[in-house]
Design a protein around this motif. Structure first.
Motif, PDB file in Angstrom:
ATOM      1  N   CYS A   1       0.807  -1.224   0.000  1.00 39.29           N
ATOM      2  CA  CYS A   1       0.000   0.000   0.000  1.00 39.29           C
ATOM      3  C   CYS A   1       0.841   1.276   0.000  1.00 39.29           C
ATOM      4  O   CYS A   1       0.795   2.047  -0.955  1.00 39.29           O
ATOM      5  CB  CYS A   1      -0.943  -0.006   1.205  1.00 39.29           C
ATOM      6  SG  CYS A   1      -2.025   1.449   1.290  1.00 39.29           S
ATOM      7  N   TYR A   2       1.620   1.506   1.038  1.00 39.71           N
ATOM      8  CA  TYR A   2       2.132   2.861   1.247  1.00 39.71           C
ATOM      9  C   TYR A   2       3.414   3.214   0.490  1.00 39.71           C
ATOM     10  O   TYR A   2       3.443   4.196  -0.260  1.00 39.71           O
ATOM     11  CB  TYR A   2       2.286   3.119   2.746  1.00 39.71           C
ATOM     12  CG  TYR A   2       0.942   3.275   3.433  1.00 39.71           C
ATOM     13  CD1 TYR A   2       0.107   4.336   3.113  1.00 39.71           C
ATOM     14  CD2 TYR A   2       0.487   2.340   4.348  1.00 39.71           C
ATOM     15  CE1 TYR A   2      -1.144   4.477   3.707  1.00 39.71           C
ATOM     16  CE2 TYR A   2      -0.764   2.470   4.954  1.00 39.71           C
ATOM     17  CZ  TYR A   2      -1.575   3.540   4.625  1.00 39.71           C
ATOM     18  OH  TYR A   2      -2.809   3.675   5.199  1.00 39.71           O
ATOM     19  N   ALA A   3       4.489   2.461   0.667  1.00 38.46           N
ATOM     20  CA  ALA A   3       5.779   2.892   0.101  1.00 38.46           C
ATOM     21  C   ALA A   3       5.756   3.039  -1.422  1.00 38.46           C
ATOM     22  O   ALA A   3       6.228   4.055  -1.952  1.00 38.46           O
ATOM     23  CB  ALA A   3       6.890   1.935   0.534  1.00 38.46           C
ATOM     24  N   PRO A   4       5.241   2.062  -2.185  1.00 41.59           N
ATOM     25  CA  PRO A   4       5.265   2.230  -3.647  1.00 41.59           C
ATOM     26  C   PRO A   4       4.482   3.460  -4.106  1.00 41.59           C
ATOM     27  O   PRO A   4       4.909   4.158  -5.036  1.00 41.59           O
ATOM     28  CB  PRO A   4       4.631   0.933  -4.164  1.00 41.59           C
ATOM     29  CG  PRO A   4       4.809  -0.055  -3.064  1.00 41.59           C
ATOM     30  CD  PRO A   4       4.712   0.743  -1.801  1.00 41.59           C
ATOM     31  N   LEU A   5       3.354   3.728  -3.457  1.00 40.76           N
ATOM     32  CA  LEU A   5       2.543   4.879  -3.864  1.00 40.76           C
ATOM     33  C   LEU A   5       3.187   6.192  -3.415  1.00 40.76           C
ATOM     34  O   LEU A   5       3.126   7.200  -4.140  1.00 40.76           O
ATOM     35  CB  LEU A   5       1.129   4.747  -3.304  1.00 40.76           C
ATOM     36  CG  LEU A   5       0.341   3.522  -3.806  1.00 40.76           C
ATOM     37  CD1 LEU A   5      -1.032   3.458  -3.148  1.00 40.76           C
ATOM     38  CD2 LEU A   5       0.200   3.536  -5.326  1.00 40.76           C
ATOM     39  N   LEU A   6       3.813   6.212  -2.257  1.00 42.60           N
ATOM     40  CA  LEU A   6       4.558   7.415  -1.852  1.00 42.60           C
ATOM     41  C   LEU A   6       5.633   7.754  -2.882  1.00 42.60           C
ATOM     42  O   LEU A   6       5.911   8.929  -3.158  1.00 42.60           O
ATOM     43  CB  LEU A   6       5.217   7.202  -0.485  1.00 42.60           C
ATOM     44  CG  LEU A   6       4.306   7.218   0.739  1.00 42.60           C
ATOM     45  CD1 LEU A   6       5.040   6.682   1.963  1.00 42.60           C
ATOM     46  CD2 LEU A   6       3.773   8.623   1.013  1.00 42.60           C
ATOM     47  N   HIS A   7       6.222   6.706  -3.468  1.00 43.85           N
ATOM     48  CA  HIS A   7       7.352   6.871  -4.385  1.00 43.85           C
ATOM     49  C   HIS A   7       6.923   7.080  -5.832  1.00 43.85           C
ATOM     50  O   HIS A   7       7.767   7.338  -6.690  1.00 43.85           O
ATOM     51  CB  HIS A   7       8.245   5.628  -4.284  1.00 43.85           C
ATOM     52  CG  HIS A   7       9.649   5.821  -4.774  1.00 43.85           C
ATOM     53  ND1 HIS A   7      10.447   6.895  -4.412  1.00 43.85           N
ATOM     54  CD2 HIS A   7      10.420   5.065  -5.606  1.00 43.85           C
ATOM     55  CE1 HIS A   7      11.634   6.793  -5.004  1.00 43.85           C
ATOM     56  NE2 HIS A   7      11.638   5.688  -5.725  1.00 43.85           N
ATOM     57  N   GLY A   8       5.615   6.981  -6.109  1.00 44.73           N
ATOM     58  CA  GLY A   8       5.147   7.143  -7.485  1.00 44.73           C
ATOM     59  C   GLY A   8       5.341   5.905  -8.339  1.00 44.73           C
ATOM     60  O   GLY A   8       5.466   5.990  -9.567  1.00 44.73           O
TER      61      GLY A   8
END
Length: 635
Positions: free
Chosen positions: A298-305
């Motif tokens: 959920c979080y890290a890949p989306l934070l990174h684009g």
């Protein structure tokens, strides 16, 4: 390229606040202050006090605003149902805003809790992000958890709402969720006001009038009406989520994760540890019910684009041991993160790697393993088959991201199979004896982390601050107790040898079960193994090894077991007193792949035990009991 690790790690050590302040530049803040760390807040200090942010905005809105609206954000791939779906950043934001509007309509506000009880479907990620958007604290409970376990979490988190799906789907069976939820609410003292149910066509749920709502219908209505809802500002130190982990008393521990430090640490890790760039496809083959699913689905890949993959399947059996390779090829995955147990299962079914050659894996650059100790045999097999760096790294639910790893983004360090390599910035890892004294290189002891913990790590347990102190900080003052045992070698590489309760005492000698497992795994017929210490009147404890053989192993179990006993005697020596090797069809594991060694030991010692809440298949415990009786050692 030459690794920059030493330089970067030293820069953190020299100026921790400056290091994390610089890393925080990667996050969009609503407001900041000059103070990066307050040593007087909380049990060991607090990161980014009085800073304001919103995690959902950083995961979605900013990418839509800055050139990524049409890039895939989330790919859903379900070999179990035969369905796939892709959501761009724009589409995912639209879905999340709609779900947030539904929660807002039901009266959920900043600081309220919501339990998410869902399988691996896009709506699970949408629910997490919708809660984050409104400052609602989510607590994901693995879909299919027993009603009494869910009730325990309802009473601890006191959620205003439960967000659920009508069912989960396993190979060959459908698991109705709604009866489990209804029973849990009946058992719980706390009664949630609302239950939102996403109806899956494989099995619809009956809804209770006045309490239950059709989530899919309400979400669709909000999208049709073009409804929007702005992200709610929260303090960096406000909780983002609660994730329950097993407690030694049977009462689960609610690990708290804050908003600000969590984002800073995860964003730093995507580039510097995983060496993944914005726009690339990253796949964490885990479950949203576990910490890996929170952090790296959920979080890290989306934070990174990045584009993240949500996989509803198994490493074998959906349909075969080649499904991971199919997903990598279909979706151009550049980096895979999974548990060693998944690779042991694949290797057991396809020991020669024949299925790998059927797929184009040219895009894949790296494989990361975590969750269980990665034995050298499995690591070496993966390196040989995939011809990419295979990186074992070590972290915990409590830390939320990697403690010790091999940072590809800073330049890969030499791999030592069996070691997850070196500490990441933020972690001053040391090995102490039981009295708290530092131990020299290559000496087995308690692995601890000097306080303060870095951004992203738990600040406390939910409504249990004293328990947090007693569980993690009391035994070694000034340090966080990992409850793992290991050694640090002359090069600063850490090796995790066992949980501290898996160090066994044989006639006064402290021995690592992990070291014996390493030896057993080198046998050409062994697919996976587990060693436990069982009670012995003469020596205190004796090691007992359980092995699962590779498909196609044709020799007698008795012959293989005798060879295994000889192997440990040759490699470790008579001091190990290793005389019991038992062949079994499978090992008892949690749904995330951790082997339940503690429960196996309780069975062998004739102790009463509580059925582990996270066990994948309870029937395996009876198989272990029968195998022990057959070998004449069951009490």
């Amino acid at each position: 390229m030459a690794s920059r690790y030493r330089e970067i790690y030293e820069s953190w050590k020299q100026d921790p606040s400056g290091f994390w302040e610089s890393a925080a530049d990667e996050i969009d803040w609503i407001s900041t202050t000059d103070k990066v760390f307050d040593p007087d807040q909380g049990r060991y200090g607090s990161w980014f006090p009085d800073w304001e942010c919103n995690t959902c905005y950083n995961c979605l809105d900013r990418h839509v605003e800055r050139g990524r609206p049409g890039q895939p954000a989330l790919i859903y791939d379900s070999p179990i149902t035969g369905k796939t779906a892709t959501y761009t950043y724009f589409e995912l934001l639209e879905e999340v805003e709609a779900l947030a509007c539904v929660l807002d309509d039901l009266g959920l506000r900043k600081g309220d809790r919501a339990i998410i009880y869902m399988p691996m479907i896009p709506q699970a990620v949408m629910a997490m992000l919708a809660c984050a958007r409104l400052g609602i604290i989510h607590s994901v409970v693995f879909g299919g958890f027993a009603a009494n376990e869910l009730a325990t979490r309802i009473d601890d988190a006191t959620p205003k709402a439960i967000i659920a799906a009508s069912c989960g789907i396993e190979p060959g069976r459908v698991i109705a969720y709604k009866p489990l939820i209804d029973r849990a609410i009946e058992l719980a003292s706390h009664k949630p006001e609302s239950c939102l149910v996403f109806q899956r066509e494989e099995q619809l749920a009956d809804l209770v009038a006045g309490r239950d709502h059709d989530l899919g219908a309400l979400q669709a209505d909000a999208i049709a009406a073009g409804r929007r809802i702005a992200p709610v500002p929260v303090r960096a130190t406000d909780p983002l989520y609660i994730l329950y982990t097993s407690g030694t008393t049977g009462q689960p521990k609610g690990v708290v994760r804050d908003n600000g430090g969590h984002m800073v640490a995860l964003k730093w890790s995507m580039k510097n540890l995983y060496d993944v760039q914005p726009g690339e496809v990253f796949w964490a083959a885990s479950d949203v019910g576990w910490v890996v699913g929170h952090s790296y689905i959920c979080y890290a890949p989306l934070l990174h684009g990045c584009t993240t993959i949500l996989f509803e399947g198994k490493p074998v059996g959906t349909p075969d041991a080649g499904v991971f390779w199919r997903v990598i090829a279909d979706h151009n995955v550049v980096s895979l993160f999974t548990a060693p147990t998944a690779f042991r299962a694949i290797r057991k079914e396809d020991p020669t790697g024949a299925l790998i050659g059927q797929y184009d894996l040219s895009q894949l650059r790296s494989l990361f393993l975590a969750g269980e100790r990665a034995d050298p045999e499995t690591v070496n097999w993966a390196i040989e088959q995939l011809q990419v760096p295979v990186i074992d790294h070590w972290w915990q639910t409590e830390t939320g991201w990697c403690i010790v790893g091999n940072p590809l983004g800073l330049g890969q360090l030499p791999v030592k199979p069996g070691s997850p390599t070196v500490p990441m910035p933020g972690y001053d890892v040391q090995v102490l004896d039981d009295a708290g004294h530092p131990l020299g290189p290559n000496t087995l002891g308690n692995i601890v982390i000097k306080l303060p913990l870095p951004p992203g790590a738990l600040p406390t347990l939910w409504n249990a601050d004293e328990r947090f102190f007693e569980s993690y900080l009391a035994d070694f003052p000034g340090y966080y107790k990992t409850a793992d045992a290991g050694i640090i070698d002359d090069d600063g590489y850490l090796s995790i040898m066992a949980r501290t309760d898996d160090i066994i005492n044989v006639a006064g000698h402290r021995l690592s079960t992990g070291g014996m497992e390493e030896v057993l795994a080198t046998h050409p017929d062994v697919a996976e193994c587990a060693v436990i210490g069982i009670a012995d009147k003469l020596k205190g404890q004796l090691p007992c090894g359980f092995v699962v053989l590779k498909s196609g192993a044709e020799r007698s179990h008795e012959d293989i077991e005798k060879e295994l006993v000889r192997l440990v005697r040759e490699k470790i020596g008579p001091v190990a007193a290793f005389k019991i090797a038992i062949t079994v069809d499978r090992l008892p594991k949690t749904r995330s792949g951790k082997i339940l060694r503690g429960t196996m030991r309780q069975i062998a010692d004739g102790e009463t035990y509580k059925m582990p809440a996270t066990i994948d298949d309870p029937a395996i415990l009876d198989e272990i009991s029968d195998a022990l009786k057959t070998h004449g050692i069951f009490v």
